[in-house]
Scaffold this motif. Structure first.
Motif, PDB file in Angstrom:
ATOM      1  N   MET A 171       2.917  -4.398   3.376  1.00 51.23           N
ATOM      2  CA  MET A 171       3.910  -3.332   3.459  1.00 51.23           C
ATOM      3  C   MET A 171       3.213  -1.990   3.320  1.00 51.23           C
ATOM      4  SD  MET A 171       7.176  -2.275   1.024  1.00 51.23           S
ATOM      5  CE  MET A 171       8.199  -3.684   1.454  1.00 51.23           C
ATOM      6  N   ILE A 172       3.413  -1.113   4.309  1.00 50.58           N
ATOM      7  CA  ILE A 172       2.969   0.271   4.231  1.00 50.58           C
ATOM      8  C   ILE A 172       4.176   1.065   3.735  1.00 50.58           C
ATOM      9  CG2 ILE A 172       2.067   2.237   5.522  1.00 50.58           C
ATOM     10  CD1 ILE A 172       0.125  -0.130   5.298  1.00 50.58           C
ATOM     11  N   LEU A 173       4.120   1.524   2.496  1.00 55.02           N
ATOM     12  CA  LEU A 173       5.250   2.162   1.843  1.00 55.02           C
ATOM     13  C   LEU A 173       4.934   3.639   1.589  1.00 55.02           C
ATOM     14  CD1 LEU A 173       7.890   2.384   0.289  1.00 55.02           C
ATOM     15  CD2 LEU A 173       6.820   1.152  -1.615  1.00 55.02           C
ATOM     16  N   LYS A 174       5.528   4.500   2.402  1.00 50.40           N
ATOM     17  CA  LYS A 174       5.268   5.938   2.300  1.00 50.40           C
ATOM     18  C   LYS A 174       6.384   6.610   1.506  1.00 50.40           C
ATOM     19  CE  LYS A 174       4.081   8.046   6.122  1.00 50.40           C
ATOM     20  NZ  LYS A 174       4.128   8.867   7.375  1.00 50.40           N
ATOM     21  N   SER A 175       5.997   7.317   0.451  1.00 50.48           N
ATOM     22  CA  SER A 175       6.964   8.024  -0.386  1.00 50.48           C
ATOM     23  C   SER A 175       6.407   9.409  -0.701  1.00 50.48           C
ATOM     24  CB  SER A 175       7.220   7.242  -1.684  1.00 50.48           C
ATOM     25  OG  SER A 175       8.175   7.891  -2.498  1.00 50.48           O
ATOM     26  N   CYS A 176       6.811  10.394   0.091  1.00 51.76           N
ATOM     27  CA  CYS A 176       6.275  11.741  -0.102  1.00 51.76           C
ATOM     28  C   CYS A 176       7.125  12.759   0.645  1.00 51.76           C
ATOM     29  CB  CYS A 176       4.829  11.835   0.365  1.00 51.76           C
ATOM     30  SG  CYS A 176       4.555  11.358   2.085  1.00 51.76           S
ATOM     31  N   ILE A 177       6.837  14.018   0.414  1.00 50.70           N
ATOM     32  CA  ILE A 177       7.531  15.126   1.064  1.00 50.70           C
ATOM     33  C   ILE A 177       6.537  16.272   1.197  1.00 50.70           C
ATOM     34  CG2 ILE A 177       8.386  16.196  -1.064  1.00 50.70           C
ATOM     35  CD1 ILE A 177      11.063  16.659   0.400  1.00 50.70           C
ATOM     36  N   GLY A 178       6.816  17.222   2.086  1.00 48.35           N
ATOM     37  CA  GLY A 178       5.870  18.295   2.364  1.00 48.35           C
ATOM     38  C   GLY A 178       5.878  19.430   1.353  1.00 48.35           C
ATOM     39  N   ASN A 179       4.840  20.268   1.444  1.00 46.29           N
ATOM     40  CA  ASN A 179       4.717  21.496   0.653  1.00 46.29           C
ATOM     41  C   ASN A 179       4.717  21.228  -0.842  1.00 46.29           C
ATOM     42  OD1 ASN A 179       4.402  24.297   0.393  1.00 46.29           O
ATOM     43  ND2 ASN A 179       6.605  24.638   0.234  1.00 46.29           N
ATOM     44  N   PHE A 239       0.866  -1.179   0.000  1.00 49.44           N
ATOM     45  CA  PHE A 239       0.000   0.000   0.000  1.00 49.44           C
ATOM     46  C   PHE A 239       0.905   1.232   0.000  1.00 49.44           C
ATOM     47  CE2 PHE A 239      -2.414  -3.466   1.723  1.00 49.44           C
ATOM     48  CZ  PHE A 239      -3.668  -3.318   1.133  1.00 49.44           C
ATOM     49  N   ILE A 240       0.805   2.023  -1.047  1.00 47.55           N
ATOM     50  CA  ILE A 240       1.687   3.172  -1.231  1.00 47.55           C
ATOM     51  C   ILE A 240       0.992   4.436  -0.742  1.00 47.55           C
ATOM     52  CG2 ILE A 240       2.934   4.557  -2.936  1.00 47.55           C
ATOM     53  CD1 ILE A 240       3.198   1.999  -4.610  1.00 47.55           C
ATOM     54  N   LEU A 241       1.667   5.166   0.158  1.00 45.32           N
ATOM     55  CA  LEU A 241       1.131   6.388   0.751  1.00 45.32           C
ATOM     56  C   LEU A 241       1.807   7.595   0.119  1.00 45.32           C
ATOM     57  CD1 LEU A 241       0.414   4.117   2.776  1.00 45.32           C
ATOM     58  CD2 LEU A 241       0.852   5.728   4.636  1.00 45.32           C
ATOM     59  N   MET A 242       0.994   8.524  -0.386  1.00 43.44           N
ATOM     60  CA  MET A 242       1.525   9.718  -1.030  1.00 43.44           C
ATOM     61  C   MET A 242       0.770  10.951  -0.541  1.00 43.44           C
ATOM     62  SD  MET A 242       2.177   8.302  -4.920  1.00 43.44           S
ATOM     63  CE  MET A 242       3.051   9.791  -5.436  1.00 43.44           C
ATOM     64  N   GLY A 243       1.345  12.127  -0.768  1.00 42.85           N
ATOM     65  CA  GLY A 243       0.702  13.367  -0.359  1.00 42.85           C
ATOM     66  C   GLY A 243       1.715  14.439  -0.051  1.00 42.85           C
ATOM     67  N   GLN A 244       1.421  15.253   0.979  1.00 45.82           N
ATOM     68  CA  GLN A 244       2.384  16.254   1.403  1.00 45.82           C
ATOM     69  C   GLN A 244       2.599  16.160   2.902  1.00 45.82           C
ATOM     70  OE1 GLN A 244      -0.524  19.659  -0.151  1.00 45.82           O
ATOM     71  NE2 GLN A 244       1.066  20.574   1.115  1.00 45.82           N
ATOM     72  N   SER A 245       2.835  17.261   3.604  1.00 46.49           N
ATOM     73  CA  SER A 245       3.382  17.196   4.966  1.00 46.49           C
ATOM     74  C   SER A 245       2.543  16.400   5.959  1.00 46.49           C
ATOM     75  CB  SER A 245       3.621  18.610   5.506  1.00 46.49           C
ATOM     76  OG  SER A 245       2.428  19.360   5.465  1.00 46.49           O
ATOM     77  N   ASN A 246       1.218  16.422   5.837  1.00 49.04           N
ATOM     78  CA  ASN A 246       0.417  15.684   6.809  1.00 49.04           C
ATOM     79  C   ASN A 246       0.468  14.183   6.569  1.00 49.04           C
ATOM     80  OD1 ASN A 246      -0.776  17.702   8.635  1.00 49.04           O
ATOM     81  ND2 ASN A 246      -1.520  18.562   6.724  1.00 49.04           N
ATOM     82  N   MET A 247       0.733  13.788   5.336  1.00 52.24           N
ATOM     83  CA  MET A 247       0.973  12.375   5.083  1.00 52.24           C
ATOM     84  C   MET A 247       2.367  11.998   5.582  1.00 52.24           C
ATOM     85  SD  MET A 247      -0.063   9.463   4.141  1.00 52.24           S
ATOM     86  CE  MET A 247      -1.419   9.368   2.966  1.00 52.24           C
ATOM     87  N   VAL A 248       3.345  12.899   5.414  1.00 53.03           N
ATOM     88  CA  VAL A 248       4.666  12.672   5.987  1.00 53.03           C
ATOM     89  C   VAL A 248       4.521  12.460   7.489  1.00 53.03           C
ATOM     90  CG1 VAL A 248       6.928  13.696   6.470  1.00 53.03           C
ATOM     91  CG2 VAL A 248       5.879  13.998   4.222  1.00 53.03           C
ATOM     92  N   PHE A 293      -2.906   5.292  -0.782  1.00 48.19           N
ATOM     93  CA  PHE A 293      -3.514   6.248   0.155  1.00 48.19           C
ATOM     94  C   PHE A 293      -2.976   7.635  -0.187  1.00 48.19           C
ATOM     95  CE2 PHE A 293      -3.739   2.266   2.552  1.00 48.19           C
ATOM     96  CZ  PHE A 293      -5.007   2.329   3.127  1.00 48.19           C
ATOM     97  N   PHE A 294      -3.843   8.639  -0.093  1.00 47.62           N
ATOM     98  CA  PHE A 294      -3.459  10.002  -0.485  1.00 47.62           C
ATOM     99  C   PHE A 294      -4.076  10.997   0.489  1.00 47.62           C
ATOM    100  CE2 PHE A 294      -3.819  13.622  -3.676  1.00 47.62           C
ATOM    101  CZ  PHE A 294      -2.457  13.842  -3.790  1.00 47.62           C
ATOM    102  N   TRP A 295      -3.213  11.847   1.075  1.00 44.10           N
ATOM    103  CA  TRP A 295      -3.702  12.913   1.965  1.00 44.10           C
ATOM    104  C   TRP A 295      -2.951  14.177   1.581  1.00 44.10           C
ATOM    105  CZ3 TRP A 295      -3.369  13.134   8.049  1.00 44.10           C
ATOM    106  CH2 TRP A 295      -4.380  13.979   8.525  1.00 44.10           C
ATOM    107  N   GLN A 296      -3.675  15.124   0.978  1.00 44.79           N
ATOM    108  CA  GLN A 296      -3.029  16.276   0.365  1.00 44.79           C
ATOM    109  C   GLN A 296      -4.104  17.309   0.043  1.00 44.79           C
ATOM    110  OE1 GLN A 296      -3.189  17.426  -2.961  1.00 44.79           O
ATOM    111  NE2 GLN A 296      -1.388  18.744  -2.977  1.00 44.79           N
ATOM    112  N   GLY A 297      -3.680  18.514  -0.316  1.00 38.43           N
ATOM    113  CA  GLY A 297      -4.635  19.536  -0.749  1.00 38.43           C
ATOM    114  C   GLY A 297      -4.335  20.931  -0.255  1.00 38.43           C
ATOM    115  N   GLU A 298      -3.466  21.047   0.781  1.00 34.74           N
ATOM    116  CA  GLU A 298      -3.188  22.359   1.355  1.00 34.74           C
ATOM    117  C   GLU A 298      -2.594  23.326   0.334  1.00 34.74           C
ATOM    118  OE1 GLU A 298      -2.099  19.441   2.475  1.00 34.74           O
ATOM    119  OE2 GLU A 298      -2.104  19.314   4.660  1.00 34.74           O
ATOM    120  N   ARG A 299      -1.602  22.873  -0.392  1.00 32.38           N
ATOM    121  CA  ARG A 299      -0.906  23.749  -1.340  1.00 32.38           C
ATOM    122  C   ARG A 299      -1.824  24.183  -2.486  1.00 32.38           C
ATOM    123  NH1 ARG A 299       4.593  23.850  -3.286  1.00 32.38           N
ATOM    124  NH2 ARG A 299       4.759  25.731  -4.559  1.00 32.38           N
ATOM    125  N   ASP A 300      -2.612  23.281  -3.018  1.00 28.08           N
ATOM    126  CA  ASP A 300      -3.535  23.627  -4.102  1.00 28.08           C
ATOM    127  C   ASP A 300      -4.631  24.564  -3.618  1.00 28.08           C
ATOM    128  OD1 ASP A 300      -2.941  21.502  -6.539  1.00 28.08           O
ATOM    129  OD2 ASP A 300      -2.497  20.684  -4.563  1.00 28.08           O
TER     130      ASP A 300
END
Length: 367
Positions: A159-167, A65-74, A246-253
């Motif tokens: 496997m919980i695989l998180k690949s992301c960075i903030g902002n 399961f791949i987790l992506m997004g920005q700082s809150n997903m980080v 999984f995706f948690w994002q939206g602040e920047r947009d």
């Protein structure tokens, strides 16, 4: 040779007799589907069991399961400390009891691997976590909330695989391949691989050291690097399947009128492109809205929220997402603050949103 004729009985009684088995079958199917949904909803309300410490069935492929997004997903939820920390929630408020054992120590799962990578300052992949799932470190994201319900529901290794960075913005940094440039209020906004992010209509764009979709390319490439060395990140594993995203994002947009206006279009392409890039056409997709965003609100944040709710398979706008895309409305789960403030570091927000996302994924997998 005489041809055989088929005689059709057009009487109402015969029609009813012939139709009843199909009606019964349809009713049974719908009842079964409703029962499965009800069972999933019930499971979501039950306390989670403590991990039993047993390894998964290693004859089965690792379910990734791949987790992506920005700082809150980080993840910027506080693990230790007073009010608002995970430690306080578990050991003082007695919440999430599955996270500690009888001695008050953090439990560890031997069937769920927790892996987190990020693009480092030098441009290469930086490894932050590669361990069995247990609470560690000073900060956390939604991975603990996600990992336990998903791990409980699947007999195979997880496997919980998180690949992301903030902002990062979906409409710029995470823009998926195939996205085209567009015009908004006298400016041209970059399509995939174009640079800079925008320029005046009729002018010549002057590229910068970044391009639309660079973060998408980096985050997916890093996830693929992990999967290419599977045994290094899940000891003993030889096979894997990308089961979900999984995706948690939206602040920047939400801070841009232009990007928020295209959020829905970009999100639909993002979902489809991830499945294509990881050769996982049947992978489920779960996203969460921003905790501060309320239904019916206006502005750019309201547009992002509407877009996130629109892609939910039950919303009906995208029939192809029925049963494989779910949106978690995070506002009732947030304990205050906003995505930009990282919910004031409140670990309960991260846990509750994560668990809701995990249960939503389990529900999709069951359906």
């Amino acid at each position: 040779m005489q041809s055989k004729q088929i005689r059709i009985n057009h009487s109402p009684k015969a029609f009813v007799s012939a139709t009843l088995p199909f009606v019964a079958l349809a009713i049974a199917f719908l009842a079964g589907a409703s029962a499965a949904r009800a069972a999933a909803d019930t499971d979501a309300k039950q306390p989670l069991p403590r991990p039993d410490g047993k390894p998964a069935d290693m004859t089965k492929p690792v379910q990734v399961f791949i987790l992506m997004g920005q700082s809150n997903m980080v993840g910027l939820g506080k693990v230790t400390g007073g009010e608002g920390s995970l430690e306080n929630a578990v050991k003082t408020k007695n919440k999430y009891p599955h996270l500690i054992d009888d001695a008050g120590q953090w439990t560890e799962r031997k069937d769920v691997r927790n892996v987190r990578v990020m693009v480092g300052k030098g441009g290469g992949m930086q490894l932050f976590n590669n361990e069995w799932m247990a609470v560690k470190g000073k900060t956390m994201g939604p991975e603990y909330g996600i990992g336990h319900p998903v791990g409980n529901a699947i007999e195979a290794p997880v496997m919980i695989l998180k690949s992301c960075i903030g902002n990062r913005a979906l409409g710029w940094d995470l823009l998926p391949p195939g996205s085209e440039q567009f015009e908004f209020e006298g400016k041209i906004y970059a399509g995939y691989k174009q640079s800079p992010d925008s320029w005046l209509k009729g002018s010549e764009p002057k590229p910068i050291a970044w391009y639309a979709g660079k973060q998408y390319d980096d985050d997916t490439a890093n996830a693929k690097k992990v999967l290419a060395e599977l045994d290094k990140y899940y000891p003993g594993a030889t096979k894997y399947e990308v089961a979900g995203f999984f995706f948690w994002q939206g602040e920047r947009d939400g801070g841009s009128a232009a990007l928020s206006s295209r959020y829905e279009q970009n999100l639909v392409r993002f979902i489809k492109q991830l499945r294509k890039d990881f050769d996982a056409p049947k992978a489920k997709f779960v996203l969460a809205t921003l905790g501060e965003a309320t239904k019916g609100s206006g502005g750019n944040g309201g547009k992002v929220l509407e877009a996130q709710l629109a892609v939910d398979g039950n919303a009906g706008k995208y029939p192809e997402f029925k049963g494989n895309v779910a949106t978690v409305y995070a506002n009732p789960l947030s304990k205050g603050g906003s995505g930009n403030s990282h919910y004031n570091g409140n670990a309960e927000t991260y846990m509750d949103v994560g668990e809701a996302m995990g249960h939503a994924m389990v529900k999709l997998l069951k359906e």
